[in-house]
Write an enzyme that holds these catalytic residues in place. Structure first.
Site, PDB file in Angstrom:
ATOM      1  CE  LYS A   1      -2.414   3.291   2.392  1.00 56.89           C
ATOM      2  NZ  LYS A   1      -1.763   4.608   2.471  1.00 56.89           N
ATOM      3  N   GLY A  47       4.935   2.607  11.425  1.00 54.07           N
ATOM      4  CA  GLY A  47       4.328   3.933  11.479  1.00 54.07           C
ATOM      5  C   GLY A  47       3.805   4.245  12.858  1.00 54.07           C
ATOM      6  CB  SER A  48       1.145   6.540  13.891  1.00 55.52           C
ATOM      7  OG  SER A  48       0.027   6.020  13.200  1.00 55.52           O
ATOM      8  CD  GLN A  95      -2.160   7.491  17.460  1.00 56.19           C
ATOM      9  OE1 GLN A  95      -1.121   7.361  16.818  1.00 56.19           O
ATOM     10  NE2 GLN A  95      -2.184   8.029  18.672  1.00 56.19           N
ATOM     11  N   GLY A  96      -2.219   4.083  13.698  1.00 50.79           N
ATOM     12  CA  GLY A  96      -2.332   3.343  12.435  1.00 50.79           C
ATOM     13  C   GLY A  96      -2.126   1.849  12.654  1.00 50.79           C
ATOM     14  N   GLY A  97      -1.073   1.511  13.373  1.00 50.07           N
ATOM     15  CA  GLY A  97      -0.757   0.100  13.613  1.00 50.07           C
ATOM     16  C   GLY A  97      -1.887  -0.609  14.343  1.00 50.07           C
ATOM     17  CD  GLU A 104       9.600  -0.119  13.943  1.00 48.11           C
ATOM     18  OE1 GLU A 104       9.492   0.966  14.553  1.00 48.11           O
ATOM     19  OE2 GLU A 104      10.236  -0.288  12.906  1.00 48.11           O
ATOM     20  CB  CYS A 117      11.125   3.953  14.933  1.00 52.82           C
ATOM     21  SG  CYS A 117      12.327   3.073  13.955  1.00 52.82           S
ATOM     22  CD  GLU A 147       6.973   8.003  18.246  1.00 51.64           C
ATOM     23  OE1 GLU A 147       8.035   7.629  17.767  1.00 51.64           O
ATOM     24  OE2 GLU A 147       5.867   7.610  17.818  1.00 51.64           O
TER      25      GLU A 147
HETATM   26  P1  NAP Z   1       1.133   6.396   9.774  1.00 47.80           P
HETATM   27  O1  NAP Z   1       0.360   7.642   9.773  1.00 47.80           O
HETATM   28  O2  NAP Z   1       0.794   5.419  10.823  1.00 47.80           O
HETATM   29  O3  NAP Z   1       0.929   5.754   8.325  1.00 47.80           O
HETATM   30  C1  NAP Z   1       1.602   4.582   7.879  1.00 47.80           C
HETATM   31  C2  NAP Z   1       0.790   3.931   6.761  1.00 47.80           C
HETATM   32  O4  NAP Z   1      -0.388   3.344   7.336  1.00 47.80           O
HETATM   33  C3  NAP Z   1       0.278   4.912   5.711  1.00 47.80           C
HETATM   34  O5  NAP Z   1       0.263   4.262   4.476  1.00 47.80           O
HETATM   35  C4  NAP Z   1      -1.125   5.218   6.192  1.00 47.80           C
HETATM   36  O6  NAP Z   1      -1.981   5.600   5.164  1.00 47.80           O
HETATM   37  C5  NAP Z   1      -1.562   3.882   6.746  1.00 47.80           C
HETATM   38  N1  NAP Z   1      -2.580   4.031   7.768  1.00 47.80           N
HETATM   39  C6  NAP Z   1      -2.496   4.792   8.890  1.00 47.80           C
HETATM   40  N2  NAP Z   1      -3.615   4.660   9.635  1.00 47.80           N
HETATM   41  C7  NAP Z   1      -4.422   3.813   8.955  1.00 47.80           C
HETATM   42  C8  NAP Z   1      -5.731   3.283   9.206  1.00 47.80           C
HETATM   43  N3  NAP Z   1      -6.419   3.610  10.298  1.00 47.80           N
HETATM   44  N4  NAP Z   1      -6.258   2.448   8.300  1.00 47.80           N
HETATM   45  C9  NAP Z   1      -5.578   2.112   7.176  1.00 47.80           C
HETATM   46  N5  NAP Z   1      -4.354   2.576   6.888  1.00 47.80           N
HETATM   47  C10 NAP Z   1      -3.774   3.420   7.766  1.00 47.80           C
HETATM   48  O7  NAP Z   1       2.704   6.633   9.868  1.00 47.80           O
HETATM   49  P2  NAP Z   1       3.624   7.695   9.110  1.00 47.80           P
HETATM   50  O8  NAP Z   1       2.897   8.353   8.000  1.00 47.80           O
HETATM   51  O9  NAP Z   1       4.877   7.020   8.769  1.00 47.80           O
HETATM   52  O10 NAP Z   1       3.987   8.771  10.215  1.00 47.80           O
HETATM   53  C11 NAP Z   1       3.056   9.366  11.039  1.00 47.80           C
HETATM   54  C12 NAP Z   1       3.444   9.161  12.491  1.00 47.80           C
HETATM   55  O11 NAP Z   1       3.860   7.819  12.726  1.00 47.80           O
HETATM   56  C13 NAP Z   1       4.609   9.984  12.947  1.00 47.80           C
HETATM   57  O12 NAP Z   1       4.250  11.266  13.334  1.00 47.80           O
HETATM   58  C14 NAP Z   1       5.134   9.160  14.078  1.00 47.80           C
HETATM   59  O13 NAP Z   1       4.452   9.436  15.257  1.00 47.80           O
HETATM   60  C15 NAP Z   1       4.889   7.782  13.702  1.00 47.80           C
HETATM   61  N6  NAP Z   1       6.030   7.055  13.118  1.00 47.80           N
HETATM   62  C16 NAP Z   1       6.605   6.083  13.829  1.00 47.80           C
HETATM   63  C17 NAP Z   1       7.622   5.351  13.255  1.00 47.80           C
HETATM   64  C18 NAP Z   1       8.247   4.229  13.972  1.00 47.80           C
HETATM   65  O14 NAP Z   1       9.065   3.557  13.375  1.00 47.80           O
HETATM   66  N7  NAP Z   1       7.912   3.952  15.188  1.00 47.80           N
HETATM   67  C19 NAP Z   1       8.059   5.592  11.976  1.00 47.80           C
HETATM   68  C20 NAP Z   1       7.430   6.592  11.270  1.00 47.80           C
HETATM   69  C21 NAP Z   1       6.411   7.293  11.847  1.00 47.80           C
HETATM   70  P3  NAP Z   1      -2.268   7.143   4.854  1.00 47.80           P
HETATM   71  O15 NAP Z   1      -1.001   7.834   4.963  1.00 47.80           O
HETATM   72  O16 NAP Z   1      -2.868   7.094   3.496  1.00 47.80           O
HETATM   73  O17 NAP Z   1      -3.153   7.658   5.892  1.00 47.80           O
END
Ligand code: NAP
Length: 489
Positions: A144, A201-202, A204-206, A225, A262, A353
């Site tokens: 994706k 990623g985040s 919330q997303g995970g 992660e 991260c 975080e």
């Molecule tokens: P993210 O917002 O979690 O997004 C990662 C992927 O997951 C994107 O493709 C996103 O799609 C998708 N996604 C997110 N929420 C979703 C949901 N509810 N349903 C379906 N798909 C979903 O992470 P990010 O864009 O890399 O960064 C945003 C935040 O993540 C940062 O501010 C930081 O807090 C954290 N982060 C953590 C790490 C780590 O390694 N721990 C690394 C990077 C970022 P869309 O973008 O299309 O919404």
């Protein structure tokens, strides 16, 4: 479901069925061809990623090399058989009851969906470790695309698809899809063809994806992660010998890449002392000098500013230093704050975080309070001890408690670099990862996408090559509890 998603899922499923006919050496060759294709992408890849992510050229050149290395080193691991974990227990007909011949290997789970991260457009995105690991495991992959770097993602996807075609693998071995909504993206988790998910990623997303996976009639693993604040423990003897020097090194690690790792060390824990004051004084001086730089995208910069505001408005939090040069829109200013051990113990929000160049220093009144603060800390990818051997010996309880909280424990070094090697564990107790048993970096990450399959009393000619008597792959196997490359007579 859109026609494109439906046909992508079908192709991934058909290709997975077809993959059963491909040998391990063909899969190894596929991975090496993909690595070559990525390597041959010219300066346009770097300039596109630079434009989309605001990351500097040098960093992206290094990240490209790391990504190629991931494909090659995972191919090597597959060739050597380490991800197959082949084991054989030969029959014993003399025993009562007779013991059958049992042989075990690892097979691919099925089609896997990968959600890449914004902060590593190469190494943790489309052609990143999750994709390389799943292909090495014998799975097909649907990526994706991350909207933070769509053109980069497409260039990497095209390189992988060229590798797939050149190696004679079916088209659906790898697919790349752009989703318009979360609902669409979540179909790539809930659909019955999908058997596992890789995510970086985040929180919330995970967790949203974990929830979708768990609601399926057949729940599947989501290897997410997520966030981590990577505590750094300053122990007294070490601090007494080099407080200023440590503060300088720590400031460099904290602000590297505008703190967008991260493994960014966003929390410091120590007992109040004159040496700690010297550490914080030097850290303040260093932070004041940091030149604000563009963050990955407007959303991340906004997230940093908002989360920082929330953090510094918590009870007892005192801002110690903010970078002197003013940040323009889209940039992040390095910031350091402190809080007492007691306030930290009373407020879980202080563990949220703040993704960017921010650190919170927890000043504990004594060693007992430091132990209580450590006990309260959530699961982390890493924990760092800046200590001497005397410190380790005198703080046994603290050291063993820290080991229960993280996936990697670091001694007098910094966590931001994550080496790609078999012994790396990049993961950790929840909430840093949704599954703390597996790494997302290094060849062992392949094991997230396999399942064991045992063969009982199976004719040799029909066994997978890694389990045949003659050991045609010449790999290490556990035969009757001994590790060996010997054939079975
Ligand atoms: P993210 O917002 O979690 O997004 C990662 C992927 O997951 C994107 O493709 C996103 O799609 C998708 N996604 C997110 N929420 C979703 C949901 N509810 N349903 C379906 N798909 C979903 O992470 P990010 O864009 O890399 O960064 C945003 C935040 O993540 C940062 O501010 C930081 O807090 C954290 N982060 C953590 C790490 C780590 O390694 N721990 C690394 C990077 C970022 P869309 O973008 O299309 O919404």
């Amino acid at each position: 479901m859109t026609k494109e998603i439906e046909s992508t899922l079908e192709k991934a499923q058909d290709a997975f069925t077809a993959l059963g006919k491909f040998s391990i050496s063909q899969r190894v060759a596929l991975m090496r061809t993909v690595a070559d294709e990525i390597e041959s992408l010219g300066p346009e890849l770097i300039s596109t990623a630079q434009e989309e992510s605001h990351l500097p050229e040098g960093r992206l050149v290094g990240e490209k090399g790391r990504t190629i290395f991931q494909w090659r080193s995972y191919a090597d691991a597959l060739e050597k058989g380490s991800s197959l974990d082949a084991s054989i227990d030969t029959a014993n007909t003399e025993r009562t009851p007779p013991k059958p011949d049992i042989r075990k290997t690892n097979v691919g789970l099925g089609p896997v969906t990968v959600f890449g991260a914004s902060n590593f457009p190469f190494a943790f995105s489309t052609a990143g470790g999750d994709t390389a690991g799943a292909i090495a495991a014998g799975c097909t992959v649907i990526v994706k695309a991350h909207p933070g770097h769509p053109k980069t993602s497409k260039m990497m996807a095209d390189a992988i698809s060229r590798g797939v075609e050149k190696s004679g693998f079916p088209e659906g071995t790898f697919s790349h899809i752009v989703c318009e909504t979360y609902e669409e993206a979540q179909i790539l988790v809930s659909h019955p063809f999908i058997k596992a998910v890789g995510f970086t990623g985040s929180y919330q997303g995970g967790m949203a994806l974990v929830e979708v996976a768990n609601k399926r009639p057949d729940p599947i693993p989501v290897y997410a992660e997520m966030g981590s604040i990577n505590p750094v423990f300053l122990l007294p003897e070490k601090l007494s010998t080099s407080a200023s020097e440590l503060a300088k090194q720590y400031a460099a690690s904290l602000t590297l890449g505008v703190g967008q790792f991260c493994t960014n060390p966003g929390l410091v824990i120590s007992v109040e002392s004159e040496d700690l004051n010297l550490f914080t004084d030097t850290l303040q001086e260093e932070i004041l000098k940091v030149v604000p730089a563009p963050m990955l995208n407007a959303g991340i910069a906004k997230g940093y500013a908002g989360n920082l505001d929330k953090m510094i408005s918590q009870n007892g939090v005192e801002v110690l230093a903010v970078a002197t040069a003013e940040a323009s829109e889209g940039q992040g200013s390095a910031t350091v704050a402190s809080v007492s051990g007691l306030d930290f113990l009373l407020n879980d929000a202080l563990q949220n975080e703040v993704f960017g160049p921010f650190a919170l220093i927890v000043k504990c009144k004594d060693a007992e309070e430091a132990l209580a603060v450590t006990a309260k800390i959530h699961g982390q990818l890493t924990a760092t001890l800046l200590a001497t051997s005397v410190d380790l010996a005198e703080n046994e309880a603290l050291v063993s408690l820290i080991g229960t909280k993280c996936g990697r424990i670091i001694f007098n070094n910094f966590p931001t670099g994550v080496e790609v090697c078999k012994s790396m564990h990049h993961g950790g107790p929840f909430p840093s990862a949704s599954n703390n048993q597996y790494t997302s970096v290094g060849a062992d990450s392949i094991k997230r996408f396999v399942r064991p399959l045992s063969f009982q009393n199976w004719p040799d000619e029909f066994l997978p090559e890694e389990l045949k008597n003659s050991n045609p792959l010449n790999i290490w196997r556990t035969v009757n509890n001994e590790l060996t490359k010997e054939a079975i007579s």
